[in-house]
Design a protein around this motif. Sequence first.
Motif, PDB file in Angstrom:
ATOM      1  N   GLY A  98       0.845  -1.185   0.000  1.00 47.91           N
ATOM      2  CA  GLY A  98       0.000   0.000   0.000  1.00 47.91           C
ATOM      3  C   GLY A  98       0.879   1.232   0.000  1.00 47.91           C
ATOM      4  N   ILE A  99       0.650   2.105  -0.967  1.00 48.39           N
ATOM      5  CA  ILE A  99       1.416   3.338  -1.112  1.00 48.39           C
ATOM      6  C   ILE A  99       0.542   4.489  -0.625  1.00 48.39           C
ATOM      7  N   ILE A 100       1.035   5.227   0.333  1.00 48.75           N
ATOM      8  CA  ILE A 100       0.319   6.383   0.863  1.00 48.75           C
ATOM      9  C   ILE A 100       1.205   7.602   0.663  1.00 48.75           C
ATOM     10  N   ASP A 101       0.677   8.584  -0.049  1.00 52.54           N
ATOM     11  CA  ASP A 101       1.434   9.804  -0.345  1.00 52.54           C
ATOM     12  C   ASP A 101       2.807   9.485  -0.926  1.00 52.54           C
ATOM     13  N   GLY A 102       2.857   8.494  -1.819  1.00 54.24           N
ATOM     14  CA  GLY A 102       4.085   8.156  -2.521  1.00 54.24           C
ATOM     15  C   GLY A 102       5.065   7.270  -1.760  1.00 54.24           C
ATOM     16  N   ARG A 103       4.702   6.850  -0.560  1.00 54.81           N
ATOM     17  CA  ARG A 103       5.611   6.024   0.249  1.00 54.81           C
ATOM     18  C   ARG A 103       4.974   4.674   0.541  1.00 54.81           C
ATOM     19  N   PRO A 104       5.751   3.589   0.494  1.00 51.38           N
ATOM     20  CA  PRO A 104       5.214   2.281   0.890  1.00 51.38           C
ATOM     21  C   PRO A 104       4.983   2.277   2.403  1.00 51.38           C
ATOM     22  N   GLU A 105       3.732   2.108   2.812  1.00 52.62           N
ATOM     23  CA  GLU A 105       3.395   2.209   4.230  1.00 52.62           C
ATOM     24  C   GLU A 105       2.769   0.941   4.796  1.00 52.62           C
ATOM     25  N   VAL A 106       2.339   0.026   3.937  1.00 52.13           N
ATOM     26  CA  VAL A 106       1.739  -1.212   4.415  1.00 52.13           C
ATOM     27  C   VAL A 106       2.014  -2.313   3.389  1.00 52.13           C
TER      28      VAL A 106
END
Length: 185
Positions: free
Chosen positions: A34-42
């Motif tokens: 899961g990418i949130i605001d361009g960062r892999p977060e999950v």
Amino acid sequence: MRQADRDEVKAASGKSPAEALLFSLRKSTLAWTGIIDGRPEVMFGVGDLNILAGIGAPWLLGTDAVEQHYRQFLRHSVSWRDQLLERYPILRNFVDDRNTVSIRWLRWLGFKLHDPVVIGGHVFRIFELRSSDVRYHDGPDGWVDAVGRGRGGAARAGVGGGQSVQRANHGHERPACGSPGEGCD
């Protein structure tokens, strides 16, 4: 990685966060980031627990950004759950009993949690969900389960979402939302 996930990984396997992610990815039949605001977060996925019985072991490890974007995460997690139930009629794994946020989320998704068990000196709960336990109202004709069984046609899992969340497929079958690299809007 969220501290609760770090603690759970350490208690369950003794692995570091990076080792746990690599291990989970290697053992998965389906996996996504899961990418949130361009960062892999999950990162999340599922592995075969029992192929003949159709039992998959879902897993998810995330950062604090998941809790900061919890509304979007919850909406998308329903779609993810339903995709897993299309492949595995039974989903089962265990969760650290101290991981109250994950336990609340699992219950929200419809998983049943069993009595606590001690594994390696730590308390865990086995969680399980069967596709036949997830029902959707399919209009005036009746109800269907998560894989479309029942009266009234195919199951529907409506998922909306904000623009800051994207999913990336790790080369396994289908992405969680749209095509690899597409947003989940």
